[in-house]
Design a protein around this motif. Structure first.
Motif, PDB file in Angstrom:
ATOM      1  N   SER A   1      16.683  22.965 125.932  1.00 49.94           N
ATOM      2  CA  SER A   1      17.744  21.951 126.099  1.00 49.94           C
ATOM      3  C   SER A   1      18.273  21.885 127.523  1.00 49.94           C
TER       4      SER A   1
ATOM      5  N   ASP B   1      13.469  32.334 123.236  1.00 49.79           N
ATOM      6  CA  ASP B   1      12.218  31.810 123.783  1.00 49.79           C
ATOM      7  C   ASP B   1      11.572  30.958 122.695  1.00 49.79           C
TER       8      ASP B   1
ATOM      9  N   ASP C   1      17.632  27.493 124.583  1.00 47.62           N
ATOM     10  CA  ASP C   1      17.065  27.674 125.920  1.00 47.62           C
ATOM     11  C   ASP C   1      17.032  29.167 126.201  1.00 47.62           C
ATOM     12  N   TYR C   2      16.050  29.599 126.971  1.00 43.41           N
ATOM     13  CA  TYR C   2      15.981  31.042 127.255  1.00 43.41           C
ATOM     14  C   TYR C   2      16.643  31.402 128.575  1.00 43.41           C
ATOM     15  N   GLU C   3      17.166  30.410 129.267  1.00 45.02           N
ATOM     16  CA  GLU C   3      17.708  30.640 130.604  1.00 45.02           C
ATOM     17  C   GLU C   3      19.199  30.981 130.487  1.00 45.02           C
TER      18      GLU C   3
ATOM     19  N   ARG D   1       8.740  30.113 122.333  1.00 48.55           N
ATOM     20  CA  ARG D   1       7.416  30.604 121.952  1.00 48.55           C
ATOM     21  C   ARG D   1       7.512  31.640 120.834  1.00 48.55           C
TER      22      ARG D   1
ATOM     23  N   LEU E   1      15.375  10.800 126.986  1.00 47.70           N
ATOM     24  CA  LEU E   1      16.076  11.628 125.991  1.00 47.70           C
ATOM     25  C   LEU E   1      17.209  10.818 125.345  1.00 47.70           C
TER      26      LEU E   1
ATOM     27  N   VAL F   1      11.746  17.830 124.670  1.00 47.28           N
ATOM     28  CA  VAL F   1      11.799  16.893 125.796  1.00 47.28           C
ATOM     29  C   VAL F   1      11.820  17.704 127.096  1.00 47.28           C
TER      30      VAL F   1
ATOM     31  N   LEU G   1       9.892  20.062 127.910  1.00 47.45           N
ATOM     32  CA  LEU G   1       9.705  21.485 127.588  1.00 47.45           C
ATOM     33  C   LEU G   1       8.249  21.935 127.663  1.00 47.45           C
TER      34      LEU G   1
ATOM     35  N   ARG H   1      15.538  12.183 131.522  1.00 48.03           N
ATOM     36  CA  ARG H   1      16.870  12.242 130.898  1.00 48.03           C
ATOM     37  C   ARG H   1      17.205  10.910 130.212  1.00 48.03           C
TER      38      ARG H   1
HETATM   39  N1  SAM Z   1      15.400  19.087 127.494  1.00 47.48           N
HETATM   40  C1  SAM Z   1      16.227  18.867 128.672  1.00 47.48           C
HETATM   41  C2  SAM Z   1      15.955  17.488 129.210  1.00 47.48           C
HETATM   42  O1  SAM Z   1      14.893  16.946 128.882  1.00 47.48           O
HETATM   43  O2  SAM Z   1      16.765  16.957 129.955  1.00 47.48           O
HETATM   44  C3  SAM Z   1      15.978  19.934 129.738  1.00 47.48           C
HETATM   45  C4  SAM Z   1      14.567  19.984 130.263  1.00 47.48           C
HETATM   46  S1  SAM Z   1      14.332  21.179 131.546  1.00 47.48           S
HETATM   47  C5  SAM Z   1      13.149  20.346 132.523  1.00 47.48           C
HETATM   48  C6  SAM Z   1      13.314  22.400 130.724  1.00 47.48           C
HETATM   49  C7  SAM Z   1      14.103  23.504 130.049  1.00 47.48           C
HETATM   50  O3  SAM Z   1      13.214  24.235 129.195  1.00 47.48           O
HETATM   51  C8  SAM Z   1      14.700  24.514 131.027  1.00 47.48           C
HETATM   52  O4  SAM Z   1      16.073  24.625 130.791  1.00 47.48           O
HETATM   53  C9  SAM Z   1      13.971  25.819 130.724  1.00 47.48           C
HETATM   54  O5  SAM Z   1      14.808  26.959 130.865  1.00 47.48           O
HETATM   55  C10 SAM Z   1      13.579  25.592 129.265  1.00 47.48           C
HETATM   56  N2  SAM Z   1      12.418  26.388 128.844  1.00 47.48           N
HETATM   57  C11 SAM Z   1      11.184  26.432 129.399  1.00 47.48           C
HETATM   58  N3  SAM Z   1      10.387  27.276 128.724  1.00 47.48           N
HETATM   59  C12 SAM Z   1      11.145  27.774 127.703  1.00 47.48           C
HETATM   60  C13 SAM Z   1      10.891  28.707 126.655  1.00 47.48           C
HETATM   61  N4  SAM Z   1       9.690  29.291 126.522  1.00 47.48           N
HETATM   62  N5  SAM Z   1      11.882  28.994 125.789  1.00 47.48           N
HETATM   63  C14 SAM Z   1      13.104  28.419 125.924  1.00 47.48           C
HETATM   64  N6  SAM Z   1      13.407  27.529 126.900  1.00 47.48           N
HETATM   65  C15 SAM Z   1      12.438  27.212 127.774  1.00 47.48           C
END
Ligand code: SAM
Length: 272
Positions: free
Chosen positions: A81, A131, A106-108, A133, A61, A159, A161, A58
């Motif tokens: 994100s 997603d 983000d996909y979550e 991807r 970032l 970051v 990711l 963080r």
């Molecule tokens: N970027 C922020 C940071 O560095 O503080 C958050 C990082 S967190 C460790 C990873 C994030 O990536 C999670 O919120 C997860 O849901 C998202 N993520 C992982 N794979 C993903 C995908 N295929 N598509 C979208 N989001 C994804």
């Protein structure tokens, strides 16, 4: 079928820990649920430095966004994100450039819903639940088209990711697809989990972490520096290159003493 084999926005599943919500917990956030907390505590018991890596990430970032602002970047695409927490990209950016634009992806579902609430009323920011991807779902989303002008330099943030993107999804090609949309003068920033230079004991703990996340149905992939560097091929690396997170334009000497120092890489580069 595992969760990672399913593409597209994730369903809300509160009984299965999510990487986004566990990361929120490790950072001291409140947007996590019982299963996430139990999972995070189980991981922390075996791998005590995980919250440190989250904090070092963080901090990276924050510094990298500051550096890109110094270079005149005023629009950001933040992939993966996460759940909004202290020091979100638009907060860092808009403190210095009030009309800076940020599209979060983000996909979550919890990350998406909370970010939507937080960003309501700010016309210069948006969150897309997609997603990464599926690059066209991100790059051609109405929010991206409205806020990001791809004829001008963009700050592309990946970051924390790509450690969640397995070889079956070809991260090099994925990075390249996003890069191909960028105008000259754009920047790419990446951070990633690492272990190749960690002491044996920490490497064993990284293996434990990987095994724990596999059980949680969100896989983690550890990579070497050379692979991460290859994602910047053809770009001008920002000094000091791809290095341990606290070594990237450090602002806090304390971070270099952190036990988690060799467990994450960060780097940024400019598209010529
Ligand atoms: N970027 C922020 C940071 O560095 O503080 C958050 C990082 S967190 C460790 C990873 C994030 O990536 C999670 O919120 C997860 O849901 C998202 N993520 C992982 N794979 C993903 C995908 N295929 N598509 C979208 N989001 C994804």
């Amino acid at each position: 079928m595992t969760a990672e084999a399913e593409y597209g926005p994730k369903e809300l599943q509160l009984d299965i820990p999510s990487a986004a919500r566990a990361y929120d917990y490790f950072l001291g956030g409140a947007h996590n649920f019982e299963a996430d907390r139990a999972f995070a505590e189980q991981v922390r018991a075996m791998v005590p430095w995980v919250p440190d890596v989250a904090k070092l990430n963080r901090s990276f970032l924050r510094r990298v966004v500051g550096y890109l602002l110094d270079q005149g970047i005023d629009q950001f695409l933040d992939l993966g994100s996460g759940i909004p927490t202290v020091g979100n990209v638009h907060e860092i950016a808009q403190q210095r450039v009030p009309d800076a634009r940020v599209v979060y992806v983000d996909y979550e579902p919890v990350a998406y819903k909370y970010a939507r609430t937080l960003l309501a009323g700010d016309p210069n920011t948006a969150i897309i639940q997609a997603d990464v991807r599926d690059p066209l779902a991100v790059l051609d989303a109405p929010e991206t088209r409205e806020l990001i002008d791809f004829s001008r330099p963009v700050g592309l943030l990946m970051v924390g990711l790509l450690l969640f993107i397995g070889p079956q999804d070809n991260p090099a090609e994925l990075v390249r697809t996003y890069r191909d949309r960028l105008a000259p003068g754009s920047y790419l920033a990446i951070s990633h989990i690492a272990d190749e230079h960690a002491p044996e004991e920490l490497r064993a703990q990284v293996a434990t972490l990987v095994a724990a996340y596999a059980q949680a149905n969100e896989h983690v992939y550890v990579r070497e520096r050379t692979e991460i560097e290859s994602w910047f091929d053809g770009m001008e690396m920002v000094e000091p290159g791809v290095v341990f997170l606290p070594d990237w334009r450090s602002e806090s000497p304390d971070e270099a003493q952190n036990v988690a120092r060799p467990l994450g890489y960060g780097g940024a580069a400019r598209l010529p």
